[in-house]
Scaffold this active site. Structure first.
Site, PDB file in Angstrom:
ATOM      1  N   GLY A  15       0.804  -1.206   0.000  1.00  0.00           N
ATOM      2  CA  GLY A  15       0.000   0.000   0.000  1.00  0.00           C
ATOM      3  C   GLY A  15       0.837   1.256   0.000  1.00  0.00           C
ATOM      4  O   GLY A  15       1.881   1.354  -0.638  1.00  0.00           O
ATOM      5  N   GLY A  16       0.387   2.244   0.769  1.00  0.00           N
ATOM      6  CA  GLY A  16       1.086   3.523   0.835  1.00  0.00           C
ATOM      7  C   GLY A  16       2.512   3.406   1.333  1.00  0.00           C
ATOM      8  O   GLY A  16       3.356   4.247   1.003  1.00  0.00           O
TER       9      GLY A  16
ATOM     10  N   GLY B 223      22.076  10.981 -31.505  1.00  0.00           N
ATOM     11  CA  GLY B 223      21.662  11.638 -30.280  1.00  0.00           C
ATOM     12  C   GLY B 223      22.161  10.929 -29.040  1.00  0.00           C
ATOM     13  O   GLY B 223      22.375  11.568 -27.996  1.00  0.00           O
TER      14      GLY B 223
END
Length: 505
Positions: A160-161, A395
């Site tokens: 979760g968090g 690039g």
């Protein structure tokens, strides 16, 4: 005494439940992390004040997290460590306040912070106050970013968090078999999508070490993991106001690296392992690779040259021919940004054929993600040295810390080719009509490719135009780097005033 009860409480002394899960206890972990006898615990008597759901009858000391500081190789390090035996290591109000205080102490004293995560997430019985506790941790993670090193060690569940704190820190370690990180667990995934998946398949150490890139290091056991955390700390400064710790070495700075001539083939299409190159130029062949199993087409490592810590970013021809893609760009960009934040000089070893072509890469945002690496290099003010081993095309050459984006020095081996693209592709574009009109197009193509290479891609073309500072003997690479890094140690850089730049997210 109460303190004896806190240290000898039933929960803290219980080892069997942790053993059954294949894990060490929190005290055993702290013993492995710190120099013997140096750990000092703070707030061991802290207890929660929650009521309801029977919480008023369960008030163990420490509230499920051990906080304090100790010495790692003689230097101060702060730690908070979840104790899964107490409320499953879940975070409640008192638990969070202990962590907040510790993080504040680490910031104000300028010392690294290590978290040993083994918790079940927010404590449901305490509701929104637990969620607010996580918010306080995240806010401090961000404030400490670039100020002190932050290391997360996942030694159990992290769901979760709670997963956002490791995501905000500088490095994340995991252990196979016992570590898991995920936003939503297997039960929720099955309920929402119908997919059945195990904890390890969803967010185990191997998943995050090889697929998601959320873990920079994966180990087979906790002992090896914590020993490597100690080694990483030995390479890092305590804070952004200090230089990385130097170390006396018996490895001569001017040691010739004759083996490089055999390691790197002169034929541009032949593969080799760039880690062997790093092994040759680093002190005693020792280096510490980050994300070794994720985005393997670029190598990021910490090493020492002449006793001084450097960050090395290198293309890896042994994986995808060393091209830059989305994951490699993000991996290298974050590493460059970390090194710049903590005054670690950068050495970039270039052998890159370009960016990975294809619809998948373009649609997934290779332009945006590739710009992250470009931004990180352009924004870096630490000493920066580029070494071009073989090819450097298009690039990707610019992005790999070319002189044009601010590298202090650029060196090239005699085998280098710096160009917009490979000779074959360039000749097909430049001489397309001439080849098509030739009596023998194949012969004409071979001749024109050779002419293009001789005219625009010879090893000294870039040096003649000041884009390379010198073409060096490969065997002298270590010596050249050591001398250059010693000179650049006094570098200062002025940057324009701004609140912050706008990094391409």
């Amino acid at each position: 005494m109460i303190k004896d009860q806190a240290r000898g409480g039933e929960a803290r002394q219980a080892k069997d439940p942790q053993r059954a899960r294949g894990k060490l206890t929190v005290d055993e972990r702290l013993d492995l992390l710190f120099d013997p006898g140096t750990f000092t615990e703070i707030e061991p008597l802290r207890r929660h004040r929650a009521s309801g759901f029977g919480m008023e009858n369960r008030r163990p000391y420490t509230d499920g997290v051990i906080t304090g500081w100790g010495k790692v190789h003689g230097r101060t390090v702060f730690v908070y460590a979840h104790d899964f035996r107490i409320f499953g290591g879940s975070l409640g109000e008192a638990h969070a306040q202990k962590i907040h205080k510790l993080m504040d102490l680490a910031m104000t004293t300028g010392a690294p912070l290590v978290s040993l995560s083994d918790g079940a997430g927010a404590r449901i019985q305490e509701g929104v106050t637990a969620l607010a506790g996580y918010g306080g941790i995240f806010q401090r993670n961000v404030q400490a970013s670039g100020v002190i090193p932050q290391i997360s060690v996942i030694l159990g569940p992290c769901a979760g968090g709670a997963t956002y704190s490791p995501a905000l820190t500088d490095f994340t370690f995991m252990v196979s078999g016992i570590s898991q990180m995920y936003i939503t667990g297997p039960n929720v995934v099955e309920a929402v999508t119908g997919e059945k998946i195990s904890h390890d398949e969803l967010g185990g150490a191997q998943v995050h070490g090889t697929v998601s890139g959320a873990a920079g290091f994966v180990y087979d056991n906790e002992t090896d993991c914590l020993e490597e955390v100690r080694y990483l700390l030995s390479l890092l400064p305590a804070n952004n106001r200090e230089s990385p710790p130097g170390l006396a070495t018996a490895d001569p700075a001017d040691r010739r690296c004759e083996a490089l001539l055999d390691i790197v083939p002169s034929e541009l299409s032949r593969s080799y392992d760039m880690r062997e190159v790093i092994h040759e130029i680093a002190d005693d062949g020792d280096f510490f690779e980050v994300h070794s199993t994720w985005a393997t087409n670029v190598v990021c490592a910490l090493a020492r040259i002449d006793g001084q810590v450097v960050g090395i970013v290198a293309n890896q021809p042994a994986s995808l021919a060393g091209v830059l893609d989305i994951n490699a760009s993000e991996k290298a960009a974050r590493f460059v940004q970390f090194c710049d934040g903590f005054s670690i000089p950068l050495v970039t070893l270039v052998d890159v054929p370009g960016f990975l072509p294809g619809r998948d890469q373009e649609h997934a945002g290779i332009i945006r993600h590739g710009a992250k690496l470009l931004y990180a290099y352009c924004n870096a003010t630490v000493p920066r040295i580029q070494v071009i081993l073989r090819k450097a095309y298009g690039g990707a050459y610019i992005v790999m810390d070319s002189r044009s984006i601010g590298a202090d020095l650029s060196f090239a081996w005699p085998t280098n080719e710096i160009a917009v693209m490979g000779a074959e592709g360039a000749a097909n574009v430049v001489f397309r009509k001439e080849i098509a009109a030739a009596d023998d197009p194949d012969t004409a193509r071979v001749r024109l490719i050779r002419e293009y290479r001789q005219e625009l891609m010879h090893p000294y073309y870039a040096a003649e135009r000041g884009l390379v500072d010198d073409v060096i003997d490969p065997a002298e690479t270590r010596a050249v780097l050591a001398r250059s890094l010693a000179m650049l140690r006094a570098k200062t850089a002025k940057v324009p005033y701004r609140k912050h730049g706008n990094l391409p997210m």
